[in-house]
Design an enzyme around this catalytic site. Structure first.
Site, PDB file in Angstrom:
ATOM      1  N   GLY A   1       0.807  -1.204   0.000  1.00 42.66           N
ATOM      2  CA  GLY A   1       0.000   0.000   0.000  1.00 42.66           C
ATOM      3  C   GLY A   1       0.843   1.259   0.000  1.00 42.66           C
ATOM      4  O   GLY A   1       2.004   1.263  -0.399  1.00 42.66           O
ATOM      5  N   CYS A   2       0.252   2.355   0.483  1.00 40.58           N
ATOM      6  CA  CYS A   2       0.845   3.678   0.297  1.00 40.58           C
ATOM      7  C   CYS A   2       2.169   3.876   1.013  1.00 40.58           C
ATOM      8  O   CYS A   2       2.954   4.747   0.626  1.00 40.58           O
ATOM      9  CB  CYS A   2      -0.155   4.742   0.751  1.00 40.58           C
ATOM     10  SG  CYS A   2      -1.667   4.790  -0.249  1.00 40.58           S
ATOM     11  N   TYR A   3       2.441   3.104   2.048  1.00 41.60           N
ATOM     12  CA  TYR A   3       3.712   3.315   2.751  1.00 41.60           C
ATOM     13  C   TYR A   3       4.864   2.523   2.140  1.00 41.60           C
ATOM     14  O   TYR A   3       5.999   2.578   2.634  1.00 41.60           O
ATOM     15  CB  TYR A   3       3.583   3.006   4.250  1.00 41.60           C
ATOM     16  CG  TYR A   3       3.020   1.657   4.616  1.00 41.60           C
ATOM     17  CD1 TYR A   3       3.728   0.482   4.424  1.00 41.60           C
ATOM     18  CD2 TYR A   3       1.759   1.565   5.205  1.00 41.60           C
ATOM     19  CE1 TYR A   3       3.201  -0.743   4.785  1.00 41.60           C
ATOM     20  CE2 TYR A   3       1.217   0.342   5.571  1.00 41.60           C
ATOM     21  CZ  TYR A   3       1.954  -0.813   5.357  1.00 41.60           C
ATOM     22  OH  TYR A   3       1.432  -2.026   5.713  1.00 41.60           O
ATOM     23  N   ALA A   4       4.630   1.791   1.044  1.00 39.54           N
ATOM     24  CA  ALA A   4       5.697   0.983   0.444  1.00 39.54           C
ATOM     25  C   ALA A   4       6.838   1.831  -0.112  1.00 39.54           C
ATOM     26  O   ALA A   4       7.968   1.354  -0.223  1.00 39.54           O
ATOM     27  CB  ALA A   4       5.127   0.094  -0.659  1.00 39.54           C
TER      28      ALA A   4
ATOM     29  N   PHE B   1       1.194   6.278   5.343  1.00 39.31           N
ATOM     30  CA  PHE B   1       0.226   5.457   6.058  1.00 39.31           C
ATOM     31  C   PHE B   1      -0.396   4.459   5.103  1.00 39.31           C
ATOM     32  O   PHE B   1      -0.450   4.665   3.894  1.00 39.31           O
ATOM     33  CB  PHE B   1      -0.882   6.330   6.640  1.00 39.31           C
ATOM     34  CG  PHE B   1      -0.394   7.610   7.251  1.00 39.31           C
ATOM     35  CD1 PHE B   1       0.123   7.614   8.526  1.00 39.31           C
ATOM     36  CD2 PHE B   1      -0.419   8.792   6.533  1.00 39.31           C
ATOM     37  CE1 PHE B   1       0.600   8.786   9.094  1.00 39.31           C
ATOM     38  CE2 PHE B   1       0.048   9.969   7.082  1.00 39.31           C
ATOM     39  CZ  PHE B   1       0.566   9.971   8.366  1.00 39.31           C
TER      40      PHE B   1
END
Length: 352
Positions: free
Chosen positions: A143-146, A334
């Site tokens: 997701g977005c924190y990768a 996050f």
């Protein structure tokens, strides 16, 4: 020990601005005028002017006969075929803007919007003409924190292998996963996501953003607030409207704040590269950390111009902050969990 630093960042987006087309398409899925009016109001207040898509102009207009308007939703296989076609080109568009990709020893790739084999990492390595013995790592479906995880992994590699030259790539094609639904919360969540790619060089010498300590935290009893499920019609995102408040409250906890800022007050951190997961998320971070009103200006600018490109977005923010050469900064993103991943950074001029 070598101090890992980002010596260059480059970014790219596709040519088609899909934001207005999506808004019109989404409204047609709402049967009640009251809901359509509420949707339009919330889109207008969302802080996004443009979102870019790998869809063709014909498909991106979402007209009858197009990818999303052909009598039924496209299946996951067709969406993955489009991912395999478009993701390498978009990643290479970003990489081409880097000053020098010779001598790459490691490749770290993050993507959560598609799967293919041979992997996207192999396809990119071949098309770049990288050596066959380049070490490759893939960070998928986080997701977005990768994007933070990819940069942190590159930093660990440089600490382990001081002469490493690591190419970090994030490429996300979120607009391949729009869903037919009459759920206004789901339509609003999809209205934030876009396509984009970012590339960075991480080495142990040269001027750049020095990468320091990492931050990882998972919030208790929050795992249902963001989910990313593989379905027969692509990847379905669930993004609860409770997410901003949950993060804002969590960031008000002194124990978590101290993990993020160390011994400094939050406003003593010179730069904040916060993943713009939406206007309300940025508002919640500003509130939770008691930041000054202009602390997240760069994140808000990226959101307005590009939308939320999942893991690539925070690297877009870092690209703009590099020019400031600040002595202290925190990058933070996050995602599902609810989880927070962060990374301290500063400016390094020296070698090693």
């Amino acid at each position: 020990m070598a101090i890992p630093r980002i010596t260059a960042i480059a970014t790219a987006v596709p040519d088609l601005d899909v934001h207005a087309h999506y808004s019109a398409w989404a409204e047609t899925q709402l049967s009640e005028e009251r809901q359509r009016a509420a949707f339009a109001r919330m889109i207008a207040r969302g802080g996004i002017d443009h979102r870019w898509s790998v869809l063709s102009p014909e498909d991106g207009r979402l007209e009858p006969g197009s990818f999303y308007n052909a009598g039924g939703p496209p299946g996951t296989a067709e969406r993955m075929r489009r991912y395999a076609d478009a993701a390498p080109d978009l990643a290479l568009k970003a990489i081409a803007k880097l000053p020098d990709v010779s001598g790459i020893t490691h490749l770290v790739l993050a993507s959560c919007t598609g799967f293919m084999a041979p992997g996207l990492d192999q396809v990119i390595a071949r098309r770049l003409g990288l050596a066959a013995n380049v070490e490759r790592s893939v960070i998928g479906f986080m997701g977005c924190y990768a994007g933070i995880t990819a940069l942190r992994s590159a930093a660990h590699l440089v600490r382990s292998v001081p002469d490493a030259r690591v190419l970090v790539i994030s490429v996300e094609l979120c607009t391949l996963h729009m869903q037919h639904t009459d759920n206004i919360e789901a339509l609003l969540a999809m209205s934030q996501f876009a396509d984009g790619a970012a590339a960075a060089l991480v080495t142990g010498d040269g001027a750049g953003l020095a990468l320091g300590d990492g931050v990882s935290a998972t919030l208790e009893e929050s795992e249902e607030l963001i989910t990313w499920a593989i379905t027969d019609t692509g990847f379905a995102m669930h993004l609860s409207g409770a997410v901003p408040g949950r993060f804002g409250d969590a960031l008000g906890d002194p124990a978590l704040t101290s993990q993020i800022t160390g011994t400094r007050p939050a406003n003593d951190i010179a730069q904040w590269a916060v993943h713009p997961g939406g206007r309300s998320v940025l508002d919640a971070v500003e509130r939770g950390l008691a930041l000054s009103p202009d602390a997240l200006t760069t994140s808000r600018d990226v959101l307005r111009e590009f939308g939320n490109m999942s893991s690539a977005t925070v690297i877009f923010v870092l690209e703009r902050l590099m020019a400031k050469r600040s002595e202290s900064g925190v990058a933070m993103a996050f995602g599902p969990g609810l989880a927070l991943e962060g990374l301290h950074f500063g400016w390094a001029n020296d070698a090693g």
